[in-house]
Write a protein that holds these residues in place. Structure first.
Motif, PDB file in Angstrom:
ATOM      1  N   GLN A 349       0.110   0.572   3.295  1.00  0.00           N
ATOM      2  CA  GLN A 349       0.714   0.378   1.985  1.00  0.00           C
ATOM      3  C   GLN A 349       0.770  -1.121   1.682  1.00  0.00           C
ATOM      4  OE1 GLN A 349       4.504   2.316   1.690  1.00  0.00           O
ATOM      5  NE2 GLN A 349       3.772   4.231   2.644  1.00  0.00           N
ATOM      6  N   VAL A 350       0.387  -1.448   0.458  1.00  0.00           N
ATOM      7  CA  VAL A 350       0.361  -2.861   0.049  1.00  0.00           C
ATOM      8  C   VAL A 350       1.144  -3.003  -1.237  1.00  0.00           C
ATOM      9  CG1 VAL A 350      -1.827  -3.382   1.160  1.00  0.00           C
ATOM     10  CG2 VAL A 350      -1.833  -2.524  -1.172  1.00  0.00           C
ATOM     11  N   THR A 351       1.534  -4.222  -1.521  1.00  0.00           N
ATOM     12  CA  THR A 351       2.233  -4.526  -2.766  1.00  0.00           C
ATOM     13  C   THR A 351       1.243  -4.547  -3.918  1.00  0.00           C
ATOM     14  OG1 THR A 351       1.907  -6.902  -2.479  1.00  0.00           O
ATOM     15  CG2 THR A 351       3.875  -5.934  -1.492  1.00  0.00           C
ATOM     16  N   GLU A 352       1.787  -4.682  -5.120  1.00  0.00           N
ATOM     17  CA  GLU A 352       0.929  -4.891  -6.280  1.00  0.00           C
ATOM     18  C   GLU A 352       0.322  -6.291  -6.203  1.00  0.00           C
ATOM     19  OE1 GLU A 352       0.129  -2.718  -8.661  1.00  0.00           O
ATOM     20  OE2 GLU A 352       1.279  -1.181  -7.586  1.00  0.00           O
ATOM     21  N   TRP A 353      -0.759  -6.460  -6.960  1.00  0.00           N
ATOM     22  CA  TRP A 353      -1.406  -7.774  -6.989  1.00  0.00           C
ATOM     23  C   TRP A 353      -0.461  -8.794  -7.594  1.00  0.00           C
ATOM     24  CZ3 TRP A 353      -5.517  -8.798  -4.296  1.00  0.00           C
ATOM     25  CH2 TRP A 353      -6.488  -7.826  -4.060  1.00  0.00           C
ATOM     26  N   THR A 372     -12.756 -20.990 -10.057  1.00  0.00           N
ATOM     27  CA  THR A 372     -12.357 -19.712  -9.467  1.00  0.00           C
ATOM     28  C   THR A 372     -10.831 -19.615  -9.477  1.00  0.00           C
ATOM     29  OG1 THR A 372     -12.350 -20.685  -7.250  1.00  0.00           O
ATOM     30  CG2 THR A 372     -14.366 -19.562  -7.954  1.00  0.00           C
ATOM     31  N   ARG A 373     -10.346 -18.381  -9.458  1.00  0.00           N
ATOM     32  CA  ARG A 373      -8.920 -18.119  -9.327  1.00  0.00           C
ATOM     33  C   ARG A 373      -8.756 -16.922  -8.396  1.00  0.00           C
ATOM     34  NH1 ARG A 373      -6.807 -15.397 -14.991  1.00  0.00           N
ATOM     35  NH2 ARG A 373      -8.327 -13.695 -15.093  1.00  0.00           N
ATOM     36  N   THR A 374      -7.629 -16.845  -7.764  1.00  0.00           N
ATOM     37  CA  THR A 374      -7.395 -15.797  -6.770  1.00  0.00           C
ATOM     38  C   THR A 374      -6.089 -15.096  -7.054  1.00  0.00           C
ATOM     39  OG1 THR A 374      -6.307 -17.378  -5.293  1.00  0.00           O
ATOM     40  CG2 THR A 374      -8.666 -17.026  -4.963  1.00  0.00           C
ATOM     41  N   ARG A 375      -6.000 -13.901  -6.499  1.00  0.00           N
ATOM     42  CA  ARG A 375      -4.730 -13.178  -6.483  1.00  0.00           C
ATOM     43  C   ARG A 375      -4.615 -12.475  -5.134  1.00  0.00           C
ATOM     44  NH1 ARG A 375      -5.347  -7.927 -10.536  1.00  0.00           N
ATOM     45  NH2 ARG A 375      -7.205  -7.020  -9.558  1.00  0.00           N
ATOM     46  N   ARG A 376      -3.407 -12.233  -4.706  1.00  0.00           N
ATOM     47  CA  ARG A 376      -3.177 -11.689  -3.381  1.00  0.00           C
ATOM     48  C   ARG A 376      -2.190 -10.534  -3.463  1.00  0.00           C
ATOM     49  NH1 ARG A 376      -3.413 -17.229  -2.894  1.00  0.00           N
ATOM     50  NH2 ARG A 376      -4.995 -18.031  -1.430  1.00  0.00           N
ATOM     51  N   ARG A 377      -2.180  -9.767  -2.411  1.00  0.00           N
ATOM     52  CA  ARG A 377      -1.152  -8.749  -2.231  1.00  0.00           C
ATOM     53  C   ARG A 377      -0.775  -8.725  -0.760  1.00  0.00           C
ATOM     54  NH1 ARG A 377      -4.787  -3.447  -3.890  1.00  0.00           N
ATOM     55  NH2 ARG A 377      -6.609  -3.905  -2.608  1.00  0.00           N
ATOM     56  N   GLN A 378       0.443  -8.283  -0.472  1.00  0.00           N
ATOM     57  CA  GLN A 378       0.980  -8.304   0.873  1.00  0.00           C
ATOM     58  C   GLN A 378       0.978  -6.894   1.459  1.00  0.00           C
ATOM     59  OE1 GLN A 378       1.806 -11.106   2.431  1.00  0.00           O
ATOM     60  NE2 GLN A 378       1.414 -12.373   0.619  1.00  0.00           N
ATOM     61  N   VAL A 379       0.971  -6.844   2.766  1.00  0.00           N
ATOM     62  CA  VAL A 379       1.047  -5.557   3.460  1.00  0.00           C
ATOM     63  C   VAL A 379       2.510  -5.148   3.585  1.00  0.00           C
ATOM     64  CG1 VAL A 379       0.572  -4.358   5.618  1.00  0.00           C
ATOM     65  CG2 VAL A 379      -1.068  -6.013   4.749  1.00  0.00           C
ATOM     66  N   GLY A 385      -1.950   5.182  13.582  1.00  0.00           N
ATOM     67  CA  GLY A 385      -2.697   6.351  14.009  1.00  0.00           C
ATOM     68  C   GLY A 385      -4.021   6.445  13.262  1.00  0.00           C
ATOM     69  N   GLU A 386      -4.258   7.631  12.690  1.00  0.00           N
ATOM     70  CA  GLU A 386      -5.496   7.852  11.946  1.00  0.00           C
ATOM     71  C   GLU A 386      -5.330   7.585  10.465  1.00  0.00           C
ATOM     72  OE1 GLU A 386      -8.266   8.562  13.524  1.00  0.00           O
ATOM     73  OE2 GLU A 386      -7.198   8.608  15.445  1.00  0.00           O
ATOM     74  N   GLY A 387      -4.354   6.790  10.095  1.00  0.00           N
ATOM     75  CA  GLY A 387      -4.120   6.513   8.691  1.00  0.00           C
ATOM     76  C   GLY A 387      -5.192   5.624   8.087  1.00  0.00           C
ATOM     77  N   VAL A 388      -5.186   5.553   6.752  1.00  0.00           N
ATOM     78  CA  VAL A 388      -6.173   4.774   6.009  1.00  0.00           C
ATOM     79  C   VAL A 388      -5.937   3.285   6.264  1.00  0.00           C
ATOM     80  CG1 VAL A 388      -7.098   4.248   3.732  1.00  0.00           C
ATOM     81  CG2 VAL A 388      -6.341   6.573   4.275  1.00  0.00           C
ATOM     82  N   GLU A 389      -7.023   2.573   6.548  1.00  0.00           N
ATOM     83  CA  GLU A 389      -6.918   1.143   6.819  1.00  0.00           C
ATOM     84  C   GLU A 389      -6.509   0.384   5.564  1.00  0.00           C
ATOM     85  OE1 GLU A 389      -7.245  -0.402   9.670  1.00  0.00           O
ATOM     86  OE2 GLU A 389      -7.760   1.379  10.836  1.00  0.00           O
ATOM     87  N   CYS A 390      -6.077  -0.838   5.764  1.00  0.00           N
ATOM     88  CA  CYS A 390      -5.623  -1.656   4.640  1.00  0.00           C
ATOM     89  C   CYS A 390      -6.806  -2.110   3.798  1.00  0.00           C
ATOM     90  CB  CYS A 390      -4.851  -2.874   5.147  1.00  0.00           C
ATOM     91  SG  CYS A 390      -3.268  -2.453   5.893  1.00  0.00           S
ATOM     92  N   PRO A 391      -6.628  -2.135   2.470  1.00  0.00           N
ATOM     93  CA  PRO A 391      -7.715  -2.636   1.606  1.00  0.00           C
ATOM     94  C   PRO A 391      -7.766  -4.160   1.640  1.00  0.00           C
ATOM     95  CG  PRO A 391      -5.818  -2.078   0.272  1.00  0.00           C
ATOM     96  CD  PRO A 391      -5.458  -1.723   1.701  1.00  0.00           C
ATOM     97  N   VAL A 392      -8.627  -4.692   0.801  1.00  0.00           N
ATOM     98  CA  VAL A 392      -8.762  -6.148   0.696  1.00  0.00           C
ATOM     99  C   VAL A 392      -7.471  -6.736   0.159  1.00  0.00           C
ATOM    100  CG1 VAL A 392     -10.040  -8.015  -0.415  1.00  0.00           C
ATOM    101  CG2 VAL A 392     -11.237  -5.958   0.332  1.00  0.00           C
TER     102      VAL A 392
END
Length: 1669
Positions: A349-353, A372-379, A385-392
């Motif tokens: 689970q990650v935060t919003e951008w 260029t410009r960037t945006r980030r989100r936090q974990v 276990g077998e859960g979905v890996e974190c996105p970019v």
């Protein structure tokens, strides 16, 4: 032409054949009938239309009109009357249209549709079938829809509107249809063993897919082949049942977990309260510390929510036919685990951008406007276990600076310092002797400057104009910021060469004159002699030698009488002969020899008349005195006196008695003293001018002006003054008082001069400090580094300006951070092993409540390198892979054997000697259990040999370039070095890499072999040697003694250049070893003159002793002498004088007798008047010295001679010589020089004469005699410094190289030293082992202790080492060596060490595991340049164990994926003989040698060996259906003597010109298979080479009628000619018969056709000749 309008119907009638007879009959009988209809009554006329014309009209848009032509045509193409066509079907010739205007271009445009599918050309051509053979691809055509549309809504419009602006885009294009690619598979693997040990089983072999079927190719064949097998009969009953394990269910939490936890907590609380009575403070403190420590080790991270649940699986008994039966039927055995602990899967689970960051480009930059410009989100929650890996977690996109008023970006530009002083020495060659003495060098040179980068808005020019604002100077920036072309760092320059003063020879001494003719007091005077400046020097006349010398004399006079001539001797008293006087003719001249008024000489004594004597008739006659000779000395002293003399000769002797006697020989010569003044010569001598200093008298004026000079004033600020010393010098003595020298020519001692401005030193501000990069050593400590800054001198001081500062570079230590930057994962203590709740597993056989397999977790945190807490996002970005947070564990049961962990191995005393051991021990009750004491099952010690660390070093790779040591380089901070200033040759070193292997031939660090990684060997870089020439020889003498000639000097080649030295100048073409320099020279025609002595006494040959007269001879000596200002001085070689002008040395004449007339010598000839013609003449005269006696006459006193061109009369003209070579100053190497040429006066006979002859004629001369020129400077190639060594090309391995480059700053010019070829150098990197993580192969599928079902397969991750080469083998090493590497395999960071698998039960038919991906294959045609991309494939074959279950097998599977870098393969048939068989083995083989199935052409080989025997293996052959080898189309069979196909030979090519080819080009057609009907020949669409007699309507064409008519007329003509010939023969025969009686001879027709007549009568001759045809 538009489409025709044919009549209704229009179907052509059926063609009918007929004989030629019928055709002729039709022609003869029905030709005149009008054919206006076809056989079926259809009209043969139809309407034809032309193209529509241009749309005309007054308004734009619809409403225009256009027209076209309409006419009636016959089906054969010719035009006829309109009335022949059906008027009812006549098309209209006018219609409405859309008139297009220019503004419609913005409204309409072409709409392009998508390209349709590629259709084979053969399918579009009269329905022909596709080619049987496909080679690479088949040509096709694809079409698309193109229409004109209205841009606004896309509605269609007329194409003519868009065609008005732009041609209609093409509707079709060529394309390529790939050939069908059949599936290609590998060969079968070997047969497996039988699936059963008894009874009937199966064995199989499998193959995998290499190339999938593409483009409609044949599908893949079976990948598995089965074969039944019977190892033997079973002794007992066959095993019919198997225990199968099912898959694990998803992980769930126990339903009663919450209640149990509450109950457990309740119980724990009571227990604590019961134990809460501990009052001891120390005990309480210990308990509190332990709790805190446990809390730290167990710290819960907010990023993980780890929940331990359980999962189950089913175990069933399966019959071999696949049906499920009771578990009791399976052989009793220990059941596998059916319930286990697991981690509940949780998705990441990650935060919003976050909001986008501000754009990195905050300023306007036209070259790169976007940033260029960037945006980030936090974990929030990591996957568990077998859960979905974190996105970019971070996104980047391009952006533009916001807002309209964005400031411009800082731009950078190159700036330069001022040019250094011009240096000539850098242009000198090695052999130039001036290298040791640099003073006085001038001419072309080289100057340098530094180039640096600044921010563009720092205005250096403004700063230079105002020296006080030193903070305005541009700060140097990093050179990488400037991108434009780098300004030149060097340029040619010129040091003006001083021109030496050249003076003429001294003139003659002048008369004795007063020092000042206006003040003639005193009796002392001076004689002066002068010389002129012939070449003015550079620095003014002050550097010239003295031009006037003075000699004191007595009796000075400013004016004097000059004798012009003496009148004739007039005897006294009016007599005819005897003594007399000669009156002098005089003129008044001044001290310079100029004619002045006679009154000025009034004070001088007048020349008196000269006494003389006119000889009488019988007197001796003497000639006139010759002029006085040149004085032998210019002055007199005690030992030397000047003398001069004159002579005369006897012209006639006296007549014995009565006449005056001739004097003796001594009286014929007179000598007198001359230049009797003393040899005392004075002159003024000057010293050099002193420096320019301020003039005290004008200093206030200069300072008050205070204005800066203009830019072109060369820094001259004010006027100053220079002084020099002037003194009087006596020649050969030294300085004397000034009064000894005449005051008139005294030089000045002072002159004004310009004072140069002061120039202060100008430096830039210091640059910014260089960045401090932070790096850490192995101990985690930051490495100390330094940073520096510099400033540049952009103007050097001069003329007393302010000096430059001493410090131009500064250096300081970087600030070392307290904590070395970096992050790492910290793992905490594993928690207690967590079992599945006993409630869930108590029913499991053999389960115990407090032991068994479980799961344990641990916490992970992010730390800085010093151990302080850090945000977990930092470790995600920069740390290695996150450690595992869960692991399986085992709580030992009472019956289990418990052992300690293994101890470390004992130490070895020496390498390769002895053994080392490690131990472990039993724990607790295990010590008493017998099964635990079994050392076979539970060994308590392990022994291994001590490691044998033997290392072997050996060289690897090539030697590097020869590299000079860094210390051998010349010091200097300039950005540019001139080659020659930098040491580029001498002794260097070359390097070869060393590699170190251990005893197992594994690559290790070179330090293990006590090596620094290199073998070092001395080498020599040869120094360049320039071309060496000798010094210039002396100039030769001028080739002509009169007029302009040439003088030469030369150099000889002493040594050729080598090793890139300066090349030699262009050598002389005739003599390759010499260099010449030729310049014109001028010789004074009067510098050498003939001087004749007086005639000798007469030698009379016929002597009359009485009279002493008659014929005689006189001689004299003639010498060539050097002519000076004072007259001829010394004798020289005769060849230097003009031989044409040499006076006679002897003469024959008659010595006059007494009483004879005596004349003096003839005078010179008068000059001929121009032009030179025979009508003009010139004369010479003489006069009588002694008049004749009575009765005798004097001869003619004048002699006349006609003028003759080039004999005694000449024309004169100027001749200009060629330009000389460019002449430089002796101290110059190159640069500006001067070319000269000479003006010559040439006589009309081609002889060069004195220039005065042309000057006297006032001939025009407007030639430029001198011109400036330039000698190209020999600029040596200038190179930059070597760059720093690059990073190693490979991070590890044997082939790593480091490189450095240098660039050409200034290319060589002229004869300068060329640039060396080596602009790059390399040396090997130290060899480092290449470590990498690598998977081991997957293990077999393991299903614990049962036979089949769902299991797991495993693989290990190991550290391997290699040498980095692609073909090198890898060896496994300790994992510690890979500890510094990122945990990834081939770039994949997701490490998978186990995966689920299925182990089939006996009797099941199933799919194998996926094969490995095949190698990347390019779908192409080798050699044809056709490429359809690359693909790789993997497949799953079917496996079965029971024959009766084969029908239950699933379908085999394959899947493909695109890839890059595939190889292009060819497939060919191969064959070889087989032992014990007459048929050869035939197989398909890929071009890399792999035997395959599929891919080879299907038509060439036999399907099996029974089709053709022997098989058809010849090129272009195939096996026919009849089992015979035949050749493909376009080839013919060539059979062997045994009747078998030997080869397929190509059928020859026919070149047939076609009628439709307007250009007459030749079309090539290959013969086709004659067995095919013409109408079905593939690819030959309707080409026929015969005439079609029938038209499209089925009627005969008009040309058929024409041909028939012509044939009929020809037939009638032939018949008529035969008839006429026969009738003529009959007439001849009759006439011969009638004349036979009258003739004596006979005429007989002879020959096979009686076409020859043999005649024997004269009368028959004419007849025979007329009828012989």
């Amino acid at each position: 032409m538009g489409q025709g309008w044919r009549g209704a119907g229009g179907t052509p009638g059926k063609r009918t054949g007929g004989s030629w007879y019928l055709l002729v009959t039709l022609l003869l009988c029905g030709f005149w009938k009008a054919h206006s209809q076809t056989d079926d009554g259809k009209s043969v006329y139809f309407w034809e239309t032309g193209p529509w014309g241009r749309c005309m009209g007054s308004d734009c848009g619809p409403g225009g009109s256009q027209s076209r032509a309409v006419w009636c045509a016959h089906v054969d193409g010719w035009t006829t009357l309109h009335t022949n066509c059906d008027q009812a079907q006549r098309p209209s010739n006018q219609r409405n249209c859309f008139r297009v205007c220019d503004w419609h271009k913005d409204l309409y445009d072409w709409q392009l549709g998508a390209w349709n599918e590629c259709v084979p050309v053969s399918a579009r051509t009269f329905g022909a079938a596709r080619q049987f053979m496909c080679s690479g691809g088949e040509e096709g055509i694809q079409t698309r829809e193109v229409g004109c549309t209205l841009k606004a809504d896309g509605s269609p419009a007329e194409d003519a509107i868009c065609e008005y602006f732009e041609p209609k885009p093409r509707l079709e294009q060529a394309c390529l249809i790939p050939c069908p690619q059949d599936c290609v598979v590998t060969e079968y693997s070997p047969w497996t063993s039988c699936s059963k040990t008894c009874g009937t089983g199966l064995r199989n072999r499998v193959r995998s897919v290499l190339v999938p079927p593409l483009f409609g190719g044949a599908g893949c064949p079976n990948l598995t082949e089965f074969q039944s097998c019977k190892p033997g009969a079973c002794v007992g009953p066959e095993g019919l049942y198997s225990l199968r394990v099912g898959p694990w269910t998803p992980c769930v939490l126990p339903q009663t977990r919450t209640a149990r936890q509450a109950k457990r907590r309740k119980g724990k609380g009571q227990g604590l309260r019961e134990r809460g009575g501990v009052k001891d403070p120390e005990t309480r403190e210990l308990i509190q510390k332990k709790r805190s420590r446990n809390r730290l080790n167990r710290q819960e991270s907010p990023f993980w929510d780890i929940q331990v649940g359980y999962q189950t699986r089913e175990v069933a008994c399966i019959h071999r036919n696949g049906s499920r039966v009771g578990r009791n039927l399976c052989i009793p055995r220990e059941l596998p685990l059916t319930i286990q602990s697991c981690v509940l899967p949780k998705d990441c689970q990650v935060t919003e951008w976050t909001d986008w960051s501000s754009c990195s480009k905050a300023c306007a930059d036209p070259e790169s406007p976007r940033g260029t410009r960037t945006r980030r989100r936090q974990v929030l929650q990591f996957s568990v276990g077998e859960g979905v890996e974190c996105p970019v977690l971070e996104e980047t996109e391009s952006c533009e600076p916001p807002g309209g008023s964005v400031p411009p970006c800082a731009s950078y530009t190159w700036r330069t310092t001022e040019w250094s002083d011009c240096r000539v020495d850098v242009l000198l060659s090695q052999q130039d002797r001036r290298r040791t003495n640099m003073t006085g060098l001038c001419g072309g040179g080289l100057q340098t400057r530094e180039v640096y980068c600044v921010q563009a808005n720092a205005e250096l020019l403004k700063y230079l104009n105002n020296l006080k604002e030193k903070d305005k100077a541009s700060r140097p920036m990093e050179n990488q910021l400037c991108t434009g072309p780098i300004p030149n760092r060097s340029q040619l320059c010129q040091i003006p060469c001083p021109i030496d003063c050249e003076v003429s020879p001294w003139g003659a001494w002048g008369p004795c004159i007063f020092e000042n003719c206006n003040d003639q007091t005193g009796k002392k005077g001076f004689k002066l002699r002068k010389r002129q400046i012939t070449n003015e020097p550079t620095g003014g006349l002050g550097s010239c030698p003295h031009l006037v010398e003075a000699m004191p004399c007595d009796e000075p006079s400013c004016y004097k009488w000059q004798l012009v001539s003496l009148d004739r001797c007039i005897p006294d008293d009016g007599k005819q002969c005897g003594p007399g006087t000669q009156l002098p003719q005089v003129q008044c001249i001044n001290s310079n020899g100029e004619l002045v008024d006679r009154s000025l000489c009034s004070s001088s004594a007048v020349l008196e008349p000269v006494s003389c004597e006119v000889p009488c008739a019988r007197d001796c006659v003497l000639s006139d005195w010759t002029p006085w000779s040149t004085c032998s000395q210019t002055c007199s002293s005690k030992t030397v006196e000047g003398k001069q003399m004159r002579t005369r000769s006897i012209l006639a002797y006296n007549a014995g008695e009565g006449g005056s006697l001739c004097p003796n020989s001594s009286a014929l010569q007179e000598v007198r003293n001359c230049n009797e003044h003393a040899c005392i010569v004075y002159h003024w001598q000057t010293g050099p001018w002193g420096p320019c200093t301020e003039d005290p008298s004008t200093a206030p004026l200069n300072t008050s002006a205070g204005t800066r000079p203009a830019a072109d004033a060369q820094g001259l600020c004010s006027m100053g003054v220079q002084t020099r010393k002037v003194m009087c010098v006596r020649v050969n003595v030294g300085q004397v008082p000034p009064k000894k020298c005449p005051e008139g020519p005294r030089p000045s001692t002072m002159r004004p001069c310009q004072l140069p401005c002061k120039k202060d030193c100008i430096v830039t501000p210091f640059s910014n400090w260089t960045e401090c990069s932070v790096s850490c050593d192995s101990g985690g400590e930051a490495v100390k580094r330094k940073q520096s800054r510099r400033r540049l001198v952009i103007q050097t001081p001069s003329n007393g300006g302010q000096d430059c500062p001493l410090v131009l570079e500064e250096e300081r230590d970087c600030e070392v951070p307290k904590v070395c930057p970096g992050f790492r994962w910290k793992t905490h203590k594993w928690r207690k092993c967590q079992l599945v709740p006993w409630v869930l597993r108590k029913e499991t056989p053999g389960a115990q409540e407090t032991c068994g397999p479980g799961l344990q977790t641990r916490a992970v945190s992010c730390r800085q390198l010093d151990g302080t807490q850090a945000d977990i996002s930092e470790c995600l970005k920069s740390a290695k892979a996150m450690p595992a947070i869960t692991q399986r564990c085992q709580l030992p049961c009472q019956d289990d054997c418990q052992l300690t962990n293994w101890s470390k191995f004992s130490s070895c005393t020496a390498d390769c000697v002895g053994v080392r051991t490690r131990k472990r021990a039993l724990i607790g009750r295990s010590k008493k259990k017998d099964k635990c004491k079994n050392t076979q099952m539970y060994p308590l010690s392990e022994t291994q040999y001590c490691p044998c660390d033997k290392y072997n070093a050996q060289p690897v790779g090539k030697w590097s370039d020869c590299i000079l040591p860094e210390g051998g380089r010349a010091d200097g901070t300039a950005a540019m070095k001139v080659q020659g200033d930098v040491k580029e040759c001498g002794q260097g070193y070359r390097y070869q890499a060393m590699v170190c292997y251990d005893q197992d031939s594994r690559l290790v660090e070179t330090s293990r072999c006590n090596s620094h990684g290199y073998i070092e060997e001395a080498c020599i870089i040869p120094c360049p040697s320039d071309c060496k020439l000798s010094e210039w020889s002396n100039w030769s003498r001028c080739s002509k003694s009169c007029g302009s000639g040439v003088k030469v000097r030369s150099k000889w080649l002493r040594e050729k250049p080598y090793n890139g030295g300066r090349p030699c100048p262009k050598l002389d073409h005739i003599n390759q070893a010499q260099v010449y320099e030729v310049v014109p020279c001028q010789s004074d025609c009067s510098q050498y003159v003939w001087v004749a002595e007086p005639w000798s006494v007469w030698k009379v040959s016929n002597v009359d002793l009485k009279e002493n007269c008659g014929e005689g001879v006189q001689t004299r000596k003639v010498r060539c002498m050097l002519n000076t200002v004072d007259g001829p001085s010394e004798a020289v070689e005769d060849y230097l004088c003009d031989p044409e002008e040499m006076p006679l040395g002897a003469r024959e004449s008659r010595l006059p007798c007494p009483e004879d007339c005596v004349l003096n010598d003839w005078g010179t000839w008068s000059r001929c008047s121009m032009p030179c013609t025979r009508n003009n003449s010139h004369v010479r005269t003489a006069y009588a010295l002694r008049y004749p006696g009575v009765g005798r006459q004097c001869p003619e006193l004048s002699d006349r001679e006609p003028c003759s061109l080039n004999l005694n009369c000449f024309n004169y003209f100027y001749n200009i010589t060629d330009w000389s070579t460019c002449q430089l100053s002796p101290n110059a190497v190159c640069g500006s020089g001067i070319k000269t040429r000479m003006l010559d006066c040439v006589r009309s006979d081609g002889k060069s004469v004195d220039i005065k002859f042309c000057e006297e004629l006032s001939l025009e001369k407007n030639w430029q005699m001198n011109v400036s020129c330039t000698v190209e400077c020999p600029v040596n190639c200038q190179l930059s410094e070597w760059s720093v060594w690059s990073e190693c090309s490979q991070t590890c391995g044997l082939d790593g190289k480091m490189q450095r480059q240098r660039s050409v700053v200034q290319a060589s010019q002229g004869d300068g030293r060329p640039c060396p070829a080596q602009m790059e150098q390399w040396k090997p990197c130290p060899v480092r082992p290449c470590y990498r993580w690598q998977y081991s192969p997957w293990s077999e599928c393991r299903v614990e202790s049962v036979v089949c079902g769902h299991g797991t397969r495993y693989r290990n991750l190991s550290c391997f080492v290699s040498d980095g080469s692609g073909d090198g083998e890898s060896s496994m090493v300790d994992e510690e060596l890979c500890s510094s590497l990122e945990l990834a395999v081939n770039g994949d960071k997701k490490i998978i060490l186990k995966e689920a698998c299925t182990l089939p039960c006996p009797g099941e038919c199933y799919l194998m595991e996926w094969s490995d991906w095949s190698s990347c294959v390019n779908i192409c045609v080798k050699g044809a340049g056709v490429d359809f991309g690359s693909v790789q494939v993997r497949s799953r074959a079917v496996l079965a164990q029971e024959p009766e279950n084969l029908q239950l097998c699933p379908d085999q599977a394959w899947e493909s994926q695109p890839c890059t870098g595939g190889e292009c393969f060819e497939y060919k048939w191969f064959s070889s003989s087989r032992p014990n068989s007459s048929r050869p083995a035939v197989w398909c083989q890929r071009s890399d040698g792999l035997k395959v199935t599929g891919g080879c052409p299907a038509m060439n080989p036999p399907v099996d060996n029974s089709s053709c025997d022997p098989p058809c293996l010849m090129t272009k052959s195939f096996c026919s259906e009849a089992g015979m080898c035949m050749c493909e189309e376009g080839f013919t069979e060539v059979l062997s003597p045994a009747g078998q196909l030997d080869q397929c030979a190509p059928i020859p090519v026919l070149e047939i010109p076609t009628a439709g080819d307007k250009k007459g080009d030749v079309k090539t057609s290959r013969a086709i298979n004659p067995t095919l009907p013409t109408t079905i020949q593939p690819g030959r669409t309707g080409r026929t080479w015969y005439l079609q007699p029938y038209g499209p309507d089925g009627k005969l064409k008009m040309w058929v009628y024409g041909v028939a008519a012509g044939a009929f007329v020809l037939l009638i003509f032939i018949v008529s000619m035969i008839y006429l010939a026969c009738s003529a023969c009959v007439k001849v025969h009759r006439s011969l018969k009638a004349q036979e009686s009258d003739a004596n001879g006979t005429a007989v027709w002879m020959g096979q056709n009686s076409h020859e007549m043999v005649y024997t009568c004269p009368q028959c001759q004419e007849l025979a000749q007329s009828n012989s045809s």
